[in-house]
Write a protein that holds these residues in place. Structure first.
Motif, short mmCIF file in Angstrom:
data_model
loop_
_atom_site.label_atom_id
_atom_site.label_comp_id
_atom_site.label_asym_id
_atom_site.label_seq_id
_atom_site.Cartn_x
_atom_site.Cartn_y
_atom_site.Cartn_z
N SER A 128 9.32 -1.66 14.88
CA SER A 128 8.91 -2.96 14.32
C SER A 128 9.79 -4.12 14.80
N GLN B 172 5.59 -3.56 9.11
CA GLN B 172 4.97 -4.73 9.73
C GLN B 172 4.61 -5.77 8.68
N GLN B 173 4.20 -5.29 7.51
CA GLN B 173 3.88 -6.21 6.41
C GLN B 173 5.14 -6.77 5.76
N GLN C 172 5.17 2.48 9.65
CA GLN C 172 5.02 1.36 10.57
C GLN C 172 4.14 0.26 9.97
N ARG C 173 3.08 0.68 9.28
CA ARG C 173 2.18 -0.29 8.65
C ARG C 173 2.92 -1.10 7.58
N GLU D 1 2.98 6.69 10.75
CA GLU D 1 2.04 5.57 10.85
C GLU D 1 2.06 4.72 9.58
N SER D 2 2.18 5.37 8.42
CA SER D 2 2.20 4.61 7.17
C SER D 2 3.47 3.78 7.07
N SER E 101 0.86 -1.19 0.00
CA SER E 101 0.00 0.00 0.00
C SER E 101 0.89 1.24 0.00
N TYR F 299 2.80 4.69 1.05
CA TYR F 299 3.34 5.20 2.31
C TYR F 299 4.03 6.53 2.04
#
Length: 314
Positions: A100, A56-57, A52-53, A49-50, A41, A43
């Motif tokens: 992370s 994590q993926q 970190q997302r 926040e983007s 997605s 970022y």
């Protein structure tokens, strides 16, 4: 025994070097035990926040940080944004990696431009040369290097810095001189412009390296680079831009006038640049492999395809 594949995440995958990584991943990256992980997605370096997302993926074993504001004229137009993206964005990325649980290798891609104007008698430029940036882009890179060094002293994972000099290859934007000339030659060949090539200052020299050699240097640093260290990534050769253009005219069998365009002249331009790649060669055994003529042929062929596609009937 099955070879362990490590996960490699690259910021800036839509940029020049990022796209070259994508083209090469079938053989160059996978062949060295890396799986290139693609963000699932969007970022933004300025949105923690983007980051970190995404991390994590991705769950990377290594990160090459390419993303940033890289165009020097744009840095002069908006130095605050350049500093935000290149310095604060790097801090955001480091903090997101820490959050992370990252425990791999982080390669920050800086620039040989941080050295600023170096006297000819001091060439080739080694990593011992002090950073004396001459433009806002180089300032932002030098500042991010210091940030990375500070982090390398305080986290349990490896952080190292690459200082690439000028690199060229297929897919580069036309804002850069060799790419610009290749585009104009393609347009001349297709009858889309007169046989006149607009350039900036061509009586300067640069240390040019093929983008594929740049990528192989980054992968070598992931394997063998030392924590907290800085490495030049360069050819160790000095190329006069006027001579490069002459080679491109020869390779395309084109007779064209070279005309200086004041709009293409850059402030604080350096007259001569040649780097030393001794440190990275000693550390990793990396060395450039692609001859300059092959690089120019690749750039010319790429622009012929791109210009033809741009002007194809709907």
């Amino acid at each position: 025994m099955k070879r362990l594949v490590k996960r490699l995440f690259i910021t800036g995958q839509s940029g020049f070097v990022g796209l070259a990584f994508e083209r090469l991943r079938a053989h160059a990256v996978a062949g060295q035990g890396w799986e290139l992980v693609v963000a699932d997605s969007p970022y933004d370096l300025l949105e923690p926040e983007s980051l970190q997302r995404i991390l994590q993926q991705a769950r990377p074993d290594a990160v090459i940080h390419l993303a940033g504001q890289t165009f020097i004229p744009e840095a002069f137009r908006d130095p605050a944004h350049t500093l935000d993206v290149n310095l604060k964005g790097t801090l955001n990325l480091l903090q997101a990696l820490q959050h992370s649980g990252f425990n791999g290798t982080f390669l920050y891609v800086s620039s040989g431009d941080v050295y600023g104007r170096v006297s000819p008698e001091l060439l080739p430029i080694t990593e011992q040369q002090p950073a004396r940036p001459q433009n806002p882009y180089a300032v932002s890179k030098a500042a991010a290097e210091l940030l990375c060094y500070q982090w390398s002293c305080n986290v349990p994972w490896r952080i190292l810095v690459a200082r690439p000099f000028n690199h060229i290859g297929p897919g580069q934007r036309e804002d850069f001189v060799i790419s610009s000339v290749a585009r104009q030659l393609a347009r001349i060949k297709l009858g889309l412009q007169e046989a006149r090539i607009l350039v900036g200052d061509v009586d300067v020299s640069r240390d040019f390296l093929d983008v594929e050699d740049v990528i192989s240097a980054y992968l070598a640093l992931l394997e063998k680079g030392q924590n907290g260290e800085i490495y030049n990534v360069c050819s160790g050769k000095e190329y006069l831009i006027r001579d490069m253009i002459a080679s491109m005219l020869y390779l395309t069998e084109t007779d064209a006038v070279i005309a200086q365009d004041p709009a293409r002249m850059r402030p604080s331009d350096l007259r001569r640049v040649r780097g030393s790649n001794q440190k990275i060669e000693l550390a990793t055994a990396w060395a450039p492999q692609i001859p300059m003529q092959q690089t120019l042929l690749n750039v010319l062929a790429d622009w012929e395809v791109r210009v033809t596609a741009e002007n194809a009937p709907p």
